[in-house]
Design an enzyme around this catalytic site. Sequence first.
Site, PDB file in Angstrom:
ATOM      1  N   TYR A   1       3.034  10.039  -0.691  1.00 24.42           N
ATOM      2  CA  TYR A   1       4.149   9.467   0.069  1.00 24.42           C
ATOM      3  C   TYR A   1       5.490   9.691  -0.627  1.00 24.42           C
ATOM      4  CZ  TYR A   1       0.497   6.690   2.478  1.00 24.42           C
ATOM      5  OH  TYR A   1      -0.604   6.263   3.170  1.00 24.42           O
TER       6      TYR A   1
ATOM      7  N   ASN B   1       5.276  -8.668  12.254  1.00 22.33           N
ATOM      8  CA  ASN B   1       3.912  -8.217  11.974  1.00 22.33           C
ATOM      9  C   ASN B   1       3.137  -9.189  11.100  1.00 22.33           C
ATOM     10  OD1 ASN B   1       4.300  -5.861  13.462  1.00 22.33           O
ATOM     11  ND2 ASN B   1       4.767  -4.593  11.688  1.00 22.33           N
TER      12      ASN B   1
ATOM     13  N   LYS C   1      -2.919   5.799  -4.004  1.00 19.97           N
ATOM     14  CA  LYS C   1      -3.992   6.741  -3.686  1.00 19.97           C
ATOM     15  C   LYS C   1      -3.793   8.059  -4.421  1.00 19.97           C
ATOM     16  CE  LYS C   1      -3.636   4.874   0.985  1.00 19.97           C
ATOM     17  NZ  LYS C   1      -2.200   4.548   0.903  1.00 19.97           N
TER      18      LYS C   1
ATOM     19  N   ILE D   1      -2.708  -2.783   7.387  1.00 14.92           N
ATOM     20  CA  ILE D   1      -1.460  -2.553   6.648  1.00 14.92           C
ATOM     21  C   ILE D   1      -0.402  -1.942   7.571  1.00 14.92           C
ATOM     22  CG2 ILE D   1      -2.266  -2.442   4.259  1.00 14.92           C
ATOM     23  CD1 ILE D   1      -2.619   0.606   4.673  1.00 14.92           C
TER      24      ILE D   1
ATOM     25  N   LEU E   1      -1.610   0.415  14.508  1.00 14.06           N
ATOM     26  CA  LEU E   1      -0.949   0.334  15.813  1.00 14.06           C
ATOM     27  C   LEU E   1      -0.894   1.700  16.489  1.00 14.06           C
ATOM     28  CD1 LEU E   1       1.999  -2.014  14.750  1.00 14.06           C
ATOM     29  CD2 LEU E   1      -0.223  -2.658  15.712  1.00 14.06           C
TER      30      LEU E   1
ATOM     31  N   ASP F   1       0.841  -1.203   0.000  1.00 13.39           N
ATOM     32  CA  ASP F   1       0.000   0.000   0.000  1.00 13.39           C
ATOM     33  C   ASP F   1       0.870   1.244   0.000  1.00 13.39           C
ATOM     34  OD1 ASP F   1      -2.960   1.143   0.933  1.00 13.39           O
ATOM     35  OD2 ASP F   1      -1.289   2.308   1.756  1.00 13.39           O
TER      36      ASP F   1
ATOM     37  N   LYS G   1       3.173  -0.802   9.024  1.00  9.09           N
ATOM     38  CA  LYS G   1       4.359  -0.282   8.344  1.00  9.09           C
ATOM     39  C   LYS G   1       5.563  -0.392   9.266  1.00  9.09           C
ATOM     40  CE  LYS G   1       6.942   3.679   8.560  1.00  9.09           C
ATOM     41  NZ  LYS G   1       7.171   4.751   9.539  1.00  9.09           N
TER      42      LYS G   1
ATOM     43  N   HIS H   1      -7.674   9.674  -1.564  1.00  9.69           N
ATOM     44  CA  HIS H   1      -6.969   9.712  -0.278  1.00  9.69           C
ATOM     45  C   HIS H   1      -7.785  10.378   0.824  1.00  9.69           C
ATOM     46  CE1 HIS H   1      -2.558   9.458   1.224  1.00  9.69           C
ATOM     47  NE2 HIS H   1      -3.393   9.268   2.210  1.00  9.69           N
TER      48      HIS H   1
ATOM     49  N   ARG I   1      10.765  -6.498  12.582  1.00 15.28           N
ATOM     50  CA  ARG I   1       9.370  -6.120  12.827  1.00 15.28           C
ATOM     51  C   ARG I   1       8.496  -6.392  11.613  1.00 15.28           C
ATOM     52  NH1 ARG I   1      10.507  -0.455  16.003  1.00 15.28           N
ATOM     53  NH2 ARG I   1      11.128  -1.375  17.995  1.00 15.28           N
TER      54      ARG I   1
ATOM     55  N   VAL J   1      10.238  -0.293   8.770  1.00 13.23           N
ATOM     56  CA  VAL J   1      11.422  -0.471   7.928  1.00 13.23           C
ATOM     57  C   VAL J   1      12.426  -1.401   8.603  1.00 13.23           C
ATOM     58  CG1 VAL J   1      11.177   1.740   6.749  1.00 13.23           C
ATOM     59  CG2 VAL J   1      12.497   1.624   8.875  1.00 13.23           C
TER      60      VAL J   1
END
Length: 277
Positions: A51, A242, A76, A230, A191, A46, A232, A109, A238, A234
């Site tokens: 972004y 997830n 989006k 979704i 989260l 996504d 996120k 969006h 993690r 980096v």
Amino acid sequence: MTAVPTVTLNNGVTMPQLGFGVFQVPDPETAAAVSHALEVGYRSIDTAAIYGNEVGVGQALASSGIARDDLFVTTKLWNSEQGYDATLRAFDASMDKLKLDYLDLYLIHWPTPARGLYTDTWKAFAKLAADGRVRSVGVSNFQPNHLTEIVEATGLVPAVNQVELHPRLTQEPLRAFHAEHGIVTEAWSPLGQGKGLLDDPAIAAVAAKYDRSPAQVVLRWHLQLGNVVIPKSVTPSRIAENLDVFDFELADADVAALSALNVDSRVGPDPDTNNEA
């Protein structure tokens, strides 16, 4: 590799219930993060024009070696590109960056109600869907009145409404509206963007009970509510953690305990008043 369950959208298209979000991931870091997500088993990615990382997403998809039919890609339309003709141009620009022949899900969006353009924008989305350039079309951050307006104007019901949703903002009335109209609820900031949510004692207690991380039990809560989610990250560990949420199930009482944390508290803007350009 983890098998992610799917949800069926109102046009029969299936969508993975858990995907990988790239909000606030800098474009130079995006290809590596998405590549790792794909390696550990994510198949839904996504992104969004605003972004600034559609190019990085496209690079990761192209180099993955994964068949296009096995991927589910969402982007989006940004607020400043709303309007019928502007939407079609913006879609082409996103596709050029992603290097894709078609998109799985395209979302408006924000409604940005002061502009008064989301209905014309939705008509352009209907054309993209009819032309086969997008498999499914939906919206993000729409309230029931916005949803009602676009459906009445076009007859086309969004497949998805992606909204802020987490235990402190459970969105029960909106989720009920979605259920009544065949719209899938997708959670962004599932989260709570780390704003203390994962330190909540109630979540910590549930996490300890299942020997899982707080993030994992919150993601499991989403899945059991029926949300698409979704998360996120980096951080490679993690990203994998997830996705590791399909081999346990929360008891009904624990789902209720997390839902009881709702205080209608947003970490993002209010859709009724957000008119950001």
